[in-house]
Scaffold this active site. Structure first.
Site: not given
Length: 304
Positions: A150, A246, A276
């Site tokens: 991320s 996501d 996610h």
């Protein structure tokens, strides 16, 4: 983009989280320290049933707190600088302990998770500078790679772009998991998953507002999708994945398209049916454990 449906295991886990987190605030709507505490509380549960390793200990890396994980199958040759996610504002080596252990086990490399300064108190470029300082202080006795999830993938890729720009020594390879690579909130996946499940467009907008002012977001070390073809071509071998459900999925797909257009063949896995941050959920989600195995297979083949 047509919205995808969660896998059965992901659906069951989402239902569990809805029960466990009922009544909890969105941490991005709180003051940073309160949000950080809540994010730590909701992430630390993934450290159940920690995978066994040869060693896991705290240390300092160039003045930064860090945590070293050495797998039982340590090759004695490879090491990974691991940059944790959390919207540039949340999480830590502690919240990502299980992920670091699974990464070490899958790759056979020791994993060093560094604690970089967090936004909004420390916006761009301070967290990136910490990653670069940690990279510069790496032990020369090992062949080093870099990994991140991320916002950590954003920082890992931004660090490599800075090293390309400055002529610095690059990692041997990089593992980038469902990264943030641009600030375009109208991509197909942002449109499809604006309201989640899990990460939402509004949460990402708040993270971005904490991390980088709008006039900075065109910089490649903020939004790596803005990097030149020459800079992307100069990167070391990459492995990328994306979560199918996501808002950030299109970020990785756009980056992969750029890389393919340059003639690169960096492996990319789209993990269907998961949200996610799914690789944090390895204690409960088979797809998370499988994703580490996929990345580890690529890493080991290159490192052989």
């Amino acid at each position: 983009m047509t919205a995808r449906q969660p896998s059965p295991a992901m659906r069951a886990l989402l239902d569990r989280l809805a029960r466990e987190d009922q009544g909890l605030a969105d941490p991005t709507t709180l003051e940073p320290q309160a949000g950080r505490s809540l994010a730590a509380l909701t992430n630390i549960r993934w450290n159940e049933d920690l995978p066994p390793v040869a060693e896991s200990r705290n240390l300092m890396q160039a003045g930064l707190p860090a945590r070293l994980v050495v797998p039982k199958g340590d090759t004695g040759r490879d090491a990974i600088l691991h940059v944790h996610g959390g919207g540039w504002a949340f999480c830590s080596a502690a919240t990502h302990e299980a992920a670091a252990r699974r990464l070490a086990d899958a790759t056979g490399a020791r994993v060093l998770t560094v604690e970089y300064r967090l936004a909004p108190e420390h916006p761009y470029p301070q967290g990136l500078e910490d990653v670069l300082v940690a990279w510069a202080a790496r032990d020369p006795g090992f062949r080093w790679s870099i990994a991140g999830d991320s916002a950590g993938a954003n920082l890992a890729l931004a660090a490599m772009l800075r090293l390309v720009e400055d002529g610095g020594a690059l990692p041997a390879q990089a593992l980038l998991f469902y990264g943030v690579y641009g600030a375009d909130f109208a991509t197909p996946s942002y449109e499809a998953y604006a309201d989640g499940p899990g990460l939402t467009r509004a949460k990402m907008q708040r993270y971005w507002n904490w991390y980088a002012a709008r006039d900075l977001r065109g910089r490649p070390t903020v939004s790596p999708l803005a990097a030149s073809d020459a800079a992307l071509a100069a990167l070391p071998p990459l492995y990328l994945n994306a979560a199918g459900i996501d808002p950030l999925c299109s970020d990785t797909e756009l980056l992969v398209a750029r890389l393919r257009a340059l003639g690169r063949d960096d492996p990319f896995d789209l993990i269907e049916g998961v949200v996610h941050g799914f690789m944090q959920m390895g204690s409960a989600l088979p797809e998370a454990r499988g994703a580490f195995e996929q990345a580890g297979t690529v890493f080991r083949k290159r490192a052989a």
